[in-house]
Motif scaffolding. Structure first.
Motif, short mmCIF file in Angstrom:
data_model
loop_
_atom_site.label_atom_id
_atom_site.label_comp_id
_atom_site.label_asym_id
_atom_site.label_seq_id
_atom_site.Cartn_x
_atom_site.Cartn_y
_atom_site.Cartn_z
N CYS A 27 44.83 42.48 37.22
CA CYS A 27 43.79 42.03 38.18
C CYS A 27 43.67 43.05 39.25
O CYS A 27 44.35 43.97 39.44
CB CYS A 27 44.13 40.68 38.70
SG CYS A 27 45.72 40.60 39.71
N LEU A 28 42.53 42.58 40.31
CA LEU A 28 42.38 43.71 41.24
C LEU A 28 43.58 43.80 42.28
O LEU A 28 43.83 45.06 42.67
CB LEU A 28 41.40 42.95 42.17
CG LEU A 28 40.58 43.69 43.36
CD1 LEU A 28 40.15 45.10 42.82
CD2 LEU A 28 39.67 42.89 44.05
N CYS A 29 44.40 42.80 42.51
CA CYS A 29 45.37 43.03 43.38
C CYS A 29 46.66 43.42 42.57
O CYS A 29 47.87 43.50 43.18
CB CYS A 29 45.88 41.70 44.17
SG CYS A 29 46.62 40.49 43.12
N ARG A 30 46.68 43.65 41.20
CA ARG A 30 47.53 44.09 40.41
C ARG A 30 48.93 43.17 40.13
O ARG A 30 49.83 43.40 39.94
CB ARG A 30 48.14 45.23 40.87
CG ARG A 30 47.31 46.36 40.82
CD ARG A 30 46.85 47.03 39.65
NE ARG A 30 45.99 47.93 39.66
CZ ARG A 30 45.67 48.64 38.76
NH1 ARG A 30 46.36 48.85 37.48
NH2 ARG A 30 44.66 49.67 38.58
N ALA A 31 48.85 41.70 40.81
CA ALA A 31 49.80 40.93 40.76
C ALA A 31 50.09 40.38 39.32
O ALA A 31 51.24 40.40 38.83
CB ALA A 31 49.71 39.51 41.43
N THR B 257 45.64 35.05 43.78
CA THR B 257 45.60 36.00 45.09
C THR B 257 44.35 36.73 45.06
O THR B 257 43.65 36.45 46.27
CB THR B 257 46.74 36.99 44.90
OG1 THR B 257 48.06 36.44 44.54
CG2 THR B 257 46.77 37.74 45.97
N CYS B 258 43.78 37.10 44.11
CA CYS B 258 42.63 37.99 44.26
C CYS B 258 41.25 37.37 43.69
O CYS B 258 40.15 37.92 43.78
CB CYS B 258 42.70 39.66 43.83
SG CYS B 258 42.89 39.95 42.22
N CYS C 267 42.94 35.10 38.92
CA CYS C 267 44.43 35.22 39.71
C CYS C 267 44.15 34.60 41.16
O CYS C 267 43.26 34.60 41.70
CB CYS C 267 44.40 36.95 40.08
SG CYS C 267 45.78 37.26 41.17
ZN LIG Z 1 45.25 39.47 41.35
#
Ligand SMILES: [Zn+2]
Ligand SMILES: [Zn+2]
Length: 151
Positions: free
Chosen positions: A24-28, A94-95, A92
């Motif tokens: 994902c964008l935030c890499r989580a 988060t992001c 995700c």
């Molecule tokens: Zn994310």
């Protein structure tokens, strides 16, 4: 994990470059594709356009065990659209990036391909739901286009 014959053939064929990883964008959240990706398409339906806030969504399907989360599967939220038979949006927490979505009812995963970090051995086969296409989006390229589903 049991792999189907087609998945085994796919992994044999792609050995050495079979690290089809997405994140994902935030890499989580990070995952890996462990089986063949099929029915790759660009979907222009209004649900996909809204969920992705994009002209269309590019998805493929794989087996129910064809997606292996490498990191933070618990950070994936599933939104079930009220009244929809199949549509759901995994993202995700988060992001907000779209995530692979387990579809137990149909025994498969739907994989949003915009978040893949690697090139794939498959290519988009067609456009679907072009009747719902955003009027400001013009280019469809040379791929077959279907007004609704491809089936
Ligand atoms: Zn994310
Ligand atoms: Zn759609």
């Amino acid at each position: 994990m049991t792999l189907s014959a087609s998945s085994k053939a796919y992994l044999d064929r792609t050995e050495g470059l079979n690290m089809f990883v997405g994140s994902c964008l935030c890499r989580a959240v990070k995952w890996q594709i462990d089986a063949v990706l099929e029915q790759m398409h660009h979907c222009h339906c209004s649900r996909c356009r809204k969920a992705r806030s994009a002209a269309f969504a590019t998805n493929a399907v794989t087996t129910i065990d064809g997606v292996r989360f490498l990191r933070s599967e618990d950070n994936v939220q599933l939104f079930l659209l009220p009244g929809a038979k199949y549509f759901a949006h995994a993202f995700c927490k988060t992001c907000g990036s779209s995530m692979p979505q387990k579809d137990a009812a149909r025994g498969r995963h739907s994989v949003p391909l915009g978040c893949m970090d690697d090139d794939l051995v498959v290519r988009a086969e067609h456009h679907i739901f072009t009747d719902s296409k955003a009027p400001w989006y013009a280019w469809l390229g040379d791929l077959p286009a279907f007004a609704s589903r491809s089936e």
